[in-house]
Design a protein around this motif. Structure first.
Motif, PDB file in Angstrom:
ATOM      1  N   GLY A  80      -5.299  15.770   4.024  1.00  0.00           N
ATOM      2  CA  GLY A  80      -4.841  14.783   5.190  1.00  0.00           C
ATOM      3  C   GLY A  80      -5.629  13.400   5.197  1.00  0.00           C
ATOM      4  N   CYS A  81      -6.779  13.490   4.974  1.00  0.00           N
ATOM      5  CA  CYS A  81      -7.566  12.229   5.033  1.00  0.00           C
ATOM      6  C   CYS A  81      -7.020  11.231   3.975  1.00  0.00           C
ATOM      7  CB  CYS A  81      -9.036  12.697   4.559  1.00  0.00           C
ATOM      8  SG  CYS A  81      -9.813  13.860   5.834  1.00  0.00           S
ATOM      9  N   SER A  82      -6.648  11.684   2.704  1.00  0.00           N
ATOM     10  CA  SER A  82      -6.063  11.009   1.731  1.00  0.00           C
ATOM     11  C   SER A  82      -4.562  10.412   2.262  1.00  0.00           C
ATOM     12  CB  SER A  82      -5.650  11.819   0.399  1.00  0.00           C
ATOM     13  OG  SER A  82      -6.871  11.972  -0.288  1.00  0.00           O
ATOM     14  N   GLU A  83      -3.785  11.310   2.872  1.00  0.00           N
ATOM     15  CA  GLU A  83      -2.695  10.978   3.645  1.00  0.00           C
ATOM     16  C   GLU A  83      -2.799   9.840   4.748  1.00  0.00           C
ATOM     17  OE1 GLU A  83       0.691  11.980   3.628  1.00  0.00           O
ATOM     18  OE2 GLU A  83       0.357  13.161   1.729  1.00  0.00           O
ATOM     19  N   ALA A  84      -3.818  10.170   5.499  1.00  0.00           N
ATOM     20  CA  ALA A  84      -4.042   9.014   6.455  1.00  0.00           C
ATOM     21  C   ALA A  84      -4.449   7.694   6.026  1.00  0.00           C
ATOM     22  CB  ALA A  84      -5.255   9.646   7.331  1.00  0.00           C
ATOM     23  N   LEU A  85      -5.221   7.583   4.613  1.00  0.00           N
ATOM     24  CA  LEU A  85      -5.463   6.455   4.151  1.00  0.00           C
ATOM     25  C   LEU A  85      -4.221   5.640   3.586  1.00  0.00           C
ATOM     26  CD1 LEU A  85      -8.331   6.886   1.665  1.00  0.00           C
ATOM     27  CD2 LEU A  85      -8.244   5.168   3.416  1.00  0.00           C
ATOM     28  N   THR A  86      -3.367   6.392   3.071  1.00  0.00           N
ATOM     29  CA  THR A  86      -2.364   5.981   2.166  1.00  0.00           C
ATOM     30  C   THR A  86      -1.185   5.510   3.439  1.00  0.00           C
ATOM     31  OG1 THR A  86      -1.066   7.958   1.813  1.00  0.00           O
ATOM     32  CG2 THR A  86      -2.375   7.122   0.070  1.00  0.00           C
ATOM     33  N   ARG A  87      -1.192   6.208   4.529  1.00  0.00           N
ATOM     34  CA  ARG A  87      -0.150   5.739   5.522  1.00  0.00           C
ATOM     35  C   ARG A  87      -0.772   4.826   6.528  1.00  0.00           C
ATOM     36  NH1 ARG A  87       3.782  10.599   5.532  1.00  0.00           N
ATOM     37  NH2 ARG A  87       3.551  11.164   3.329  1.00  0.00           N
ATOM     38  N   SER A  88      -2.002   4.354   6.203  1.00  0.00           N
ATOM     39  CA  SER A  88      -2.712   3.655   7.281  1.00  0.00           C
ATOM     40  C   SER A  88      -1.997   2.145   7.464  1.00  0.00           C
ATOM     41  CB  SER A  88      -4.062   3.154   6.646  1.00  0.00           C
ATOM     42  OG  SER A  88      -4.412   2.057   7.301  1.00  0.00           O
ATOM     43  N   GLN A  89      -1.986   1.689   8.453  1.00  0.00           N
ATOM     44  CA  GLN A  89      -1.270   0.576   8.916  1.00  0.00           C
ATOM     45  C   GLN A  89      -1.926  -0.876   8.521  1.00  0.00           C
ATOM     46  OE1 GLN A  89       2.384   0.324   9.891  1.00  0.00           O
ATOM     47  NE2 GLN A  89       2.086   2.553   8.747  1.00  0.00           N
ATOM     48  N   SER A  90      -3.004  -0.609   7.898  1.00  0.00           N
ATOM     49  CA  SER A  90      -3.837  -1.842   7.784  1.00  0.00           C
ATOM     50  C   SER A  90      -3.959  -2.056   5.926  1.00  0.00           C
ATOM     51  CB  SER A  90      -5.185  -2.023   8.087  1.00  0.00           C
ATOM     52  OG  SER A  90      -5.706  -0.683   7.667  1.00  0.00           O
ATOM     53  N   PRO A  91      -2.686  -2.498   5.726  1.00  0.00           N
ATOM     54  CA  PRO A  91      -2.281  -2.506   4.269  1.00  0.00           C
ATOM     55  C   PRO A  91      -3.462  -3.229   3.382  1.00  0.00           C
ATOM     56  CG  PRO A  91      -0.558  -3.646   5.266  1.00  0.00           C
ATOM     57  CD  PRO A  91      -1.449  -3.081   6.205  1.00  0.00           C
ATOM     58  N   THR A  92      -3.812  -4.422   3.614  1.00  0.00           N
ATOM     59  CA  THR A  92      -4.933  -5.204   3.013  1.00  0.00           C
ATOM     60  C   THR A  92      -6.007  -4.423   2.622  1.00  0.00           C
ATOM     61  OG1 THR A  92      -4.366  -6.542   5.299  1.00  0.00           O
ATOM     62  CG2 THR A  92      -5.153  -7.606   3.270  1.00  0.00           C
ATOM     63  N   LEU A  93      -6.542  -3.949   3.739  1.00  0.00           N
ATOM     64  CA  LEU A  93      -7.831  -3.046   3.454  1.00  0.00           C
ATOM     65  C   LEU A  93      -7.580  -2.071   2.440  1.00  0.00           C
ATOM     66  CD1 LEU A  93     -10.739  -3.046   4.080  1.00  0.00           C
ATOM     67  CD2 LEU A  93     -10.051  -1.493   5.986  1.00  0.00           C
ATOM     68  N   VAL A  94      -6.573  -1.024   2.753  1.00  0.00           N
ATOM     69  CA  VAL A  94      -6.452  -0.069   1.983  1.00  0.00           C
ATOM     70  C   VAL A  94      -6.053  -0.397   0.576  1.00  0.00           C
ATOM     71  CG1 VAL A  94      -5.141   2.170   1.811  1.00  0.00           C
ATOM     72  CG2 VAL A  94      -6.107   1.512   4.168  1.00  0.00           C
ATOM     73  N   ASP A  95      -4.965  -1.271   0.544  1.00  0.00           N
ATOM     74  CA  ASP A  95      -4.536  -1.664  -0.924  1.00  0.00           C
ATOM     75  C   ASP A  95      -5.600  -2.293  -1.535  1.00  0.00           C
ATOM     76  OD1 ASP A  95      -2.031  -1.114  -0.292  1.00  0.00           O
ATOM     77  OD2 ASP A  95      -1.081  -3.202  -0.332  1.00  0.00           O
ATOM     78  N   LEU A  96      -6.720  -2.828  -0.844  1.00  0.00           N
ATOM     79  CA  LEU A  96      -7.627  -3.573  -1.595  1.00  0.00           C
ATOM     80  C   LEU A  96      -8.616  -2.297  -2.204  1.00  0.00           C
ATOM     81  CD1 LEU A  96      -9.081  -6.423  -2.072  1.00  0.00           C
ATOM     82  CD2 LEU A  96     -10.732  -5.448  -0.035  1.00  0.00           C
ATOM     83  N   VAL A  97      -9.014  -1.324  -1.291  1.00  0.00           N
ATOM     84  CA  VAL A  97      -9.680  -0.177  -1.786  1.00  0.00           C
ATOM     85  C   VAL A  97      -9.094   0.792  -2.448  1.00  0.00           C
ATOM     86  CG1 VAL A  97     -11.354   1.552  -0.965  1.00  0.00           C
ATOM     87  CG2 VAL A  97     -11.493  -0.583   0.249  1.00  0.00           C
ATOM     88  N   LEU A  98      -7.819   1.236  -2.253  1.00  0.00           N
ATOM     89  CA  LEU A  98      -6.991   2.275  -3.023  1.00  0.00           C
ATOM     90  C   LEU A  98      -6.626   1.763  -4.317  1.00  0.00           C
ATOM     91  CD1 LEU A  98      -5.500   4.612  -0.700  1.00  0.00           C
ATOM     92  CD2 LEU A  98      -7.339   5.001  -1.905  1.00  0.00           C
ATOM     93  N   LYS A  99      -5.776   0.884  -4.267  1.00  0.00           N
ATOM     94  CA  LYS A  99      -5.037   0.563  -5.503  1.00  0.00           C
ATOM     95  C   LYS A  99      -5.699  -0.716  -6.210  1.00  0.00           C
ATOM     96  CE  LYS A  99      -0.731   1.245  -2.848  1.00  0.00           C
ATOM     97  NZ  LYS A  99       0.339   0.781  -2.286  1.00  0.00           N
TER      98      LYS A  99
END
Lengths: 364, 225
Positions: A80-99
Motif C-alpha cells: 500500500g505504501c508503494s501504491e500510495a507513492l506511485t499513485r501520488s498526485q505530485s508527479p514531479t517529486l515522485v517521478d524524481l525519486v522513484l523513476k
C-alpha cells in the motif's frame, strides 16, 4: 550510471533546466525547508545573504551529487505504501525519486523477476556498499524461525540484516515497517516486529502511516539524496518536518471541536455540516502526522475532511488502541462482568470479615 | 519517553485495575457499614417512611440548595457554602454532561445520553476549579477549620483537584502535548479511583444512604419539615 550527477542524469532523460529547478523547488517544499544555513557559511554580507534561497542550495547539491541507489525491501506488507507513492498526485517529486533517481530493487515495481532480480540486488549491494539507501516496507516476522515471510527461500529477518549491513541509511515506510502495524496487532500470530526493533544498533527513520504519506517518504528520501544526512527526528524516529504536530492541531474541523459541535453519527445533521468527529472515535488529538496539512491526492482531501475519523495510523499499536469508532476518552477495555463480580465478592468478604472482627472486639 | 504508550497504559490496564479496586473498596465500605446493624425500633410509626425518604431527598437536593439563605450552614459560612456548591455543580456537570466523560460512561454502561455544549461545561469546570481554590484558601485561613484539618483533608482536596486541573489543561491543549496532559489526567483519575473508597470522598455514595435513613426516621416520627 553512478558517475553521472543527478542533474546530468535528468538532463539526459530530457528534463530541461527550468523543470529541474521546479523539481528542486518541490523538494524544498517537501522537505519543509524554509531556513537558510548559517549566514557565515555563505561568504556574503548579511544583508545580501538574507535574500538567498534554499532552492539554489538544493539545485547545486543535485548538480554535483552522484545518484544514490535505493533498495526497497517488502516484507509483511500490502504494498500500500508503494501504491500510495506511485499513485501520488505530485508527479514531479515522485517521478524524481522513484523513476529518475535510483530505485534499484523493488519487488512490486521491478519488471524483472526471480533470481535475476535477486542477483541484481546482490550486485548493487556489493558495488555501493556503505552508500545505498535502504527503504523497508512491511513488518518482519520472527515466529517459526521467520518462516512466515520468505523471499527466494530466505527469511525476512535474514534479508533485512544483510541489506542493513551495507546501507548508508535506513528508512522504514508505513506503520508495519516502523512499528509492526497490522501484522503485529493482537494476538500477533507471526511475532511480527518493526525494523527498529530488529536493527537496534542502527538509526532507522520511521515514516509511519497506513499508508505512509507519499510526500513524507519521498521528502525524507530526497533529504538524504540532497544532503547525505537524515532529517531531524522525534522520539519515535519520525522526521519532525512531517510528524511535528498532531492531525488535530491542523484539522479543518478543529473550530467545531473548540465550539463543542460534534457529529454524533455518520449520517446526522452534524456530519453533514462537517462538525468535529471526536465522538465518532477520531484519534487526531494524539496522532502526529501531516495528513491535515499535506493531505492526499495532491492536496485534495484527507480522511477527516472526507468525513471519517482519524484512526491514528502513524502511532505505534494503533490497531489495538481501542475501537476505531469508540470515542478517544473511553477506557481501552470494558471490565468483564466476571471481573466486576469478583471485585464485588472481594469487597463483601473483606467488609463482612472486618465487621465481624469489630463486633468480636466490641464484645470482648 | 513514549507518552502514547504511557497513555495506553493509564487508559487501559491501570484504569481497569483502579476501577476494580474502586468497586471492591466501595462494596467493602458498604458491607462494613451495613453490618453495623440497626437497633430495633419498637414504637409504632406515626407517618409514612417512604414519604419521609422522598421529602428528605427533595429537601436535600432540590429545594434547600436553591434557597440556601434559610440554612444555618449558609448563614454561618456563606463562602464555604457557595464555593462548595459551585464545586459540586461543576463536578457533576463535567462528569455526566461533558461529552468526553459521557463517552466513558457509554463504554462502561453500554448506553449514552445527550451532552451539553463544551463552552457551557467549560465555564462550570472553571467555576468548580475556582471553587476548590477558594475552599483550600478558606480552609487555611479559617482558624477553626485549620484546627479541624489533618493530612487526610488536604490529600482529599489534592486528589480531586489534580484530575480537575489536568482535565482542563488537556481540553484546552495548554502547556503540554495532548497525550502528556491526557496521560497525567488519566493517572490522577486512576489514583483518585483507588483513593476514594478509603477516604471521605466516599460520601458521594454514603450521602445517599444517610439521606435515606434520615428520611425513614423523619417519616416514621412524622417530623419532616
Amino acid at each position: 550510471m553512478a558517475e553521472k550527477s543527478v542533474y546530468e542524469h535528468l538532463k539526459s532523460e530530457g528534463v530541461s533546466r527550468r523543470e529541474f529547478l521546479k523539481a528542486c523547488g518541490v523538494l524544498v517544499g517537501a522537505m519543509g525547508m524554509n531556513k537558510l544555513p548559517p549566514v557565515a557559511d555563505s561568504n556574503l554580507p548579511p544583508h545580501l545573504a538574507r535574500g538567498a534561497k534554499v532552492i539554489y542550495q538544493v539545485a547545486e547539491a543535485l548538480e554535483n551529487k552522484p545518484r544514490v541507489p535505493v533498495i526497497w525491501l517488502e516484507f509483511q506488507d500490502c504494498a500500500g505504501c508503494s501504491e500510495a507513492l506511485t499513485r501520488s498526485q505530485s508527479p514531479t517529486l515522485v517521478d524524481l525519486v522513484l523513476k529518475q533517481i535510483s530505485i534499484e530493487y523493488h519487488e512490486t515495481l521491478t519488471a524483472a523477476a526471480g533470481h535475476q532480480t535477486e542477483a541484481n540486488k546482490q550486485a548493487i549491494m556489493e558495488q555501493y556498499r556503505g552508500q545505498y539507501l535502504l527503504v523497508v516496507e512491511g513488518s518482519i516476522p520472527l515466529g517459526a524461525d521467520g518462516a512466515y515471510c520468505t523471499v527466494g527461500g530466505r527469511s525476512a529477518e535474514d534479508i533485512l540484516r544483510e541489506a542493513a549491513d551495507g546501507a548508508a541509511a535506513i528508512i522504514a515506510t508505513g506503520n508495519c515497517a516502523a512499528f509492526g502495524g497490522l501484522p503485529m496487532a493482537n494476538p500477533n500470530p507471526t511475532d511480527a516486529k518493526g525494523v527498529m526493533d530488529i536493527l537496534t544498533d542502527k538509526t532507522v527513520v520511521n515514516i509511519p502511516g497506513c499508508p505512509a504519506i507519499p510526500e513524507a517518504t519521498t521528502g525524507t528520501i530526497a533529504h538524504f539524496l540532497v544532503f547525505g544526512t537524515l532529517p531531524e527526528l522525534d522520539d519515535l524516529n519520525r522526521p519532525k518536518t512531517f510528524y511535528g504536530v498532531t492531525v488535530h492541531d491542523r484539522c479543518l474541523r478543529r473550530p467545531f471541536y473548540e465550539a463543542g459541535k460534534f457529529a454524533k453519527s455518520f449520517d446526522d445533521e452534524g456530519a453533514k455540516k462537517g462538525w468535529c468527529l471526536y465522538k465518532l472515535g477520531c484519534k487526531g488529538p494524539t496522532t502526529y502526522n501531516a495528513c491535515a496539512s499535506i493531505k492526499w491526492d495532491g492536496g485534495t482531501s484527507f480522511p477527516i475532511q472526507s468525513g471519517h475519523p482519524c484512526l491514528g495510523c502513524s502511532e505505534p499499536g494503533f490497531w489495538d488502541g481501542g475501537g476505531f469508532y469508540q470515542g478517544q476518552s473511553a477506557p481501552l477495555q470494558r471490565p468483564a462482568i466476571g471481573a466486576v463480580g469478583a471485585a464485588t465478592a472481594v469487597g463483601v468478604v473483606v467488609g463482612a470479615g472486618m465487621a465481624a472482627a469489630n463486633k468480636a472486639q466490641k464484645k470482648g | 519517553m513514549d507518552w502514547n504508550a504511557f497513555l495506553a497504559f493509564t487508559r487501559g490496564p491501570l484504569f481497569y485495575a483502579s476501577l476494580l479496586i474502586f468497586i471492591a473498596g466501595m462494596v467493602y465500605r458498604l458491607v462494613q457499614v451495613a453490618m453495623l446493624g440497626w437497633d430495633k425500633d419498637q414504637s409504632v410509626a406515626r407517618g409514612s417512611k417512604a414519604g419521609g425518604v422522598v421529602k428528605s431527598f427533595l429537601k436535600g437536593i432540590l429545594i434547600l440548595p436553591f434557597i440556601p439563605w434559610i440554612k444555618g450552614a449558609f448563614q454561618k459560612r456563606p463562602i464555604m457554602y457557595i464555593a462548595g456548591g459551585l464545586f459540586h455543580l461543576g463536578l457533576f456537570t463535567v462528569i455526566f454532561l461533558g461529552t468526553p466523560h459521557m463517552l466513558v460512561w457509554k463504554s462502561l454502561l453500554g448506553f449514552g445520553w445527550p451532552t451539553l455544549a463544551l463552552p457551557f461545561v467549560d465555564w462550570l469546570a472553571v467555576a468548580a476549579i475556582i471553587g476548590m481554590l477558594v475552599l483550600i484558601v478558606y480552609r487555611r485561613t479559617d482558624a477553626v477549620l485549620r484546627l479541624l484539618s489533618g493530612p487526610a483533608e488536604y490529600l482529599n482536596w489534592l486528589f480531586v483537584f489534580l484530575p480537575m486541573i489536568s482535565g482542563y489543561i488537556m481540553t484546552h491543549h495548554l502547556f503540554f502535548r495532548y497525550e502528556v496532559a491526557y496521560s497525567l489526567h488519566m493517572l490522577s483519575v486512576d489514583w483518585m479511583l483507588i483513593w476514594i473508597p478509603f477516604s471521605r470522598i466516599s460520601h458521594f455514595m454514603f450521602y445517599f444512604f444517610s439521606r435515606t435513613i434520615r428520611g425513614v426516621e423523619w417519616g416514621k416520627r412524622a417530623v419532616t419539615p
